[in-house]
Design an enzyme around this catalytic site. Structure first.
Site, PDB file in Angstrom:
ATOM      1  N   THR A   1       8.851 -69.103  31.780  1.00 26.84           N
ATOM      2  CA  THR A   1       9.581 -69.115  30.511  1.00 26.84           C
ATOM      3  C   THR A   1      11.030 -69.533  30.731  1.00 26.84           C
ATOM      4  O   THR A   1      11.596 -69.324  31.812  1.00 26.84           O
ATOM      5  CB  THR A   1       9.552 -67.712  29.870  1.00 26.84           C
ATOM      6  OG1 THR A   1      10.454 -67.661  28.757  1.00 26.84           O
ATOM      7  CG2 THR A   1       9.993 -66.645  30.865  1.00 26.84           C
ATOM      8  N   ASP A   2      11.635 -70.093  29.685  1.00 30.71           N
ATOM      9  CA  ASP A   2      13.065 -70.416  29.763  1.00 30.71           C
ATOM     10  C   ASP A   2      13.936 -69.170  29.741  1.00 30.71           C
ATOM     11  O   ASP A   2      15.130 -69.224  30.055  1.00 30.71           O
ATOM     12  CB  ASP A   2      13.473 -71.368  28.638  1.00 30.71           C
ATOM     13  CG  ASP A   2      13.216 -70.820  27.239  1.00 30.71           C
ATOM     14  OD1 ASP A   2      12.617 -69.728  27.104  1.00 30.71           O
ATOM     15  OD2 ASP A   2      13.612 -71.492  26.263  1.00 30.71           O
ATOM     16  N   GLU A   3      13.358 -68.017  29.420  1.00 34.37           N
ATOM     17  CA  GLU A   3      14.149 -66.795  29.333  1.00 34.37           C
ATOM     18  C   GLU A   3      14.662 -66.334  30.705  1.00 34.37           C
ATOM     19  O   GLU A   3      15.562 -65.493  30.781  1.00 34.37           O
ATOM     20  CB  GLU A   3      13.354 -65.688  28.644  1.00 34.37           C
ATOM     21  CG  GLU A   3      13.055 -66.008  27.195  1.00 34.37           C
ATOM     22  CD  GLU A   3      12.429 -64.850  26.438  1.00 34.37           C
ATOM     23  OE1 GLU A   3      12.903 -63.708  26.619  1.00 34.37           O
ATOM     24  OE2 GLU A   3      11.479 -65.082  25.677  1.00 34.37           O
TER      25      GLU A   3
ATOM     26  N   TYR B   1      11.230 -58.051  30.740  1.00 33.67           N
ATOM     27  CA  TYR B   1      10.295 -59.176  30.690  1.00 33.67           C
ATOM     28  C   TYR B   1      10.821 -60.372  31.465  1.00 33.67           C
ATOM     29  O   TYR B   1      10.186 -60.870  32.398  1.00 33.67           O
ATOM     30  CB  TYR B   1      10.012 -59.575  29.235  1.00 33.67           C
ATOM     31  CG  TYR B   1       9.433 -60.962  29.110  1.00 33.67           C
ATOM     32  CD1 TYR B   1       8.272 -61.319  29.806  1.00 33.67           C
ATOM     33  CD2 TYR B   1      10.042 -61.931  28.315  1.00 33.67           C
ATOM     34  CE1 TYR B   1       7.748 -62.596  29.709  1.00 33.67           C
ATOM     35  CE2 TYR B   1       9.524 -63.211  28.209  1.00 33.67           C
ATOM     36  CZ  TYR B   1       8.373 -63.538  28.910  1.00 33.67           C
ATOM     37  OH  TYR B   1       7.866 -64.811  28.816  1.00 33.67           O
TER      38      TYR B   1
ATOM     39  N   LYS C   1       9.553 -62.085  35.097  1.00 32.54           N
ATOM     40  CA  LYS C   1       9.112 -63.483  35.154  1.00 32.54           C
ATOM     41  C   LYS C   1       9.958 -64.256  36.152  1.00 32.54           C
ATOM     42  O   LYS C   1       9.448 -65.106  36.893  1.00 32.54           O
ATOM     43  CB  LYS C   1       9.172 -64.125  33.773  1.00 32.54           C
ATOM     44  CG  LYS C   1       8.059 -63.693  32.833  1.00 32.54           C
ATOM     45  CD  LYS C   1       6.672 -64.029  33.370  1.00 32.54           C
ATOM     46  CE  LYS C   1       6.405 -65.510  33.391  1.00 32.54           C
ATOM     47  NZ  LYS C   1       5.012 -65.814  33.875  1.00 32.54           N
TER      48      LYS C   1
END
Length: 331
Positions: A120-122, A147, A151
């Protein structure tokens, strides 16, 4: 080709399974999914005998080893992925996103199987609203939630296993997905299904937080591009230049469904809510020649609304429980 798809009964994974079977007649698919609240076997209903669904945990070494041994390719979608849930209880995120990824990597190493890791870009944190920059493959990691931090950790495990053990792996970090089969606790399907039920949509805070939206079909065509032609050990960012703030998204959903664009409710903002995500997809476009099908967010959103209107039997069994949970949180 025998593909093992982890999390293949979830949102992006199920779409990936559908697209793989449609586009690759030589492929057989085994789906490994724990079937938590986010995994729905109904998302795979009606598919042919080339699909086998195995209910199980990616952190189970014996099960994972047996499935990886019989695969030519592992595509790892499985993750605990909801920020709100990670703030309420981080422990499943550590187990699934870190221990689960480690378990897969060890099996891949033993059996020398090609591996692609979905992220994810997060992991990059967030950008200021007026910042002209976008995330690139070289942006330092700066996660802000349980989260996104787990990741980020899983990405780093993959990079270490490539360098230390020589596994054949690629990584993709994607922006926010939308489209069919997305769980209705998520932002866009929650607004759509609320409106179908005559309930005003909910908007966190002032709604100025910006996300870079991509239709799930475009995400998955990019994943296959990377699997087929990406350089081993490299990371590719997947985005479709779809930056919209949450207020714009809610207002467009309302408009497309025939309502006053300002007919929504404000609710308390999420703690630590990231301001803006934005993807620079230059490497993906220039190196691999990928282009999105849904370049216009309005068109992709209208397609998504139609799917939820026409597939109420898929999401309605979950609706009351989801809304009761949010009501208990004042949201």
């Amino acid at each position: 080709m025998r593909a093992l798809i982890t999390g293949g009964a979830g949102f992006i994974g199920a779409n990936f399974v559908h697209q793989t079977l449609a586009d690759r007649p030589d492929a057989s698919v085994t789906v490994l999914d724990k079937l938590t609240y986010a995994g729905n076997p109904a998302s795979l209903a009606g598919l042919d005998e080339r699909v086998t669904l195995v209910e199980g945990d990616i952190a189970d070494p014996e099960l994972v080893d047996a499935l990886v041994k019989d695969a030519d390719l592992v595509v790892h979608f499985a993750a605990e992925s909801h920020n709100d849930n990670s703030l309420n209880d981080p422990s499943p995120f550590v187990t699934t996103n870190l221990v689960g990824t480690f378990t897969l990597l060890e099996a891949v190493r033993r059996h020398q199987v090609r591996y692609h890791h979905i992220s994810t870009d997060e992991v990059y944190g967030d950008l200021e609203l007026n910042d002209p920059e976008r995330f690139t493959e070289h942006t330092p990691y700066n996660p802000s939630s349980p989260y996104s931090s787990t990741k980020a950790g899983s990405d780093l495990l993959v990079r270490a296993w490539v360098r230390s053990f020589g596994i054949e792996a690629t990584i993709s970090n994607c922006s926010n997905n939308y489209g069919p089969y997305q769980h209705i606790e998520k932002f866009i399907p929650r607004q759509i299904t609320n409106l179908i039920d005559g309930v005003r949509p909910k908007l966190y805070g002032a709604g100025q937080n910006v996300r870079d939206w991509i239709h799930v079909r475009d995400h998955n065509t990019a994943v296959w591009k990377i699997i087929d032609a990406g350089r081993i050990g490299e990371t590719y960012l997947i985005g479709a230049d779809g930056e919209k703030n949450n207020k714009e998204v809610v207002e467009l959903v309302l408009e497309l469904m025939g309502h006053d664009p300002e007919d929504y409710e404000h609710v308390a903002d999420r703690p630590g809510h990231d301001l803006r995500y934005a993807i620079d997809n230059t490497r993906l476009r220039e190196e691999l020649g990928w282009e999105p099908q849904f370049e216009d967010f309005r068109t992709g959103l209208a397609d998504t609304i139609r799917w939820y209107q026409e597939n109420q039997d898929w999401w309605r069994p979950q609706k009351a429980e989801v809304e009761a949970k949010y009501a208990a949180q004042g949201q």
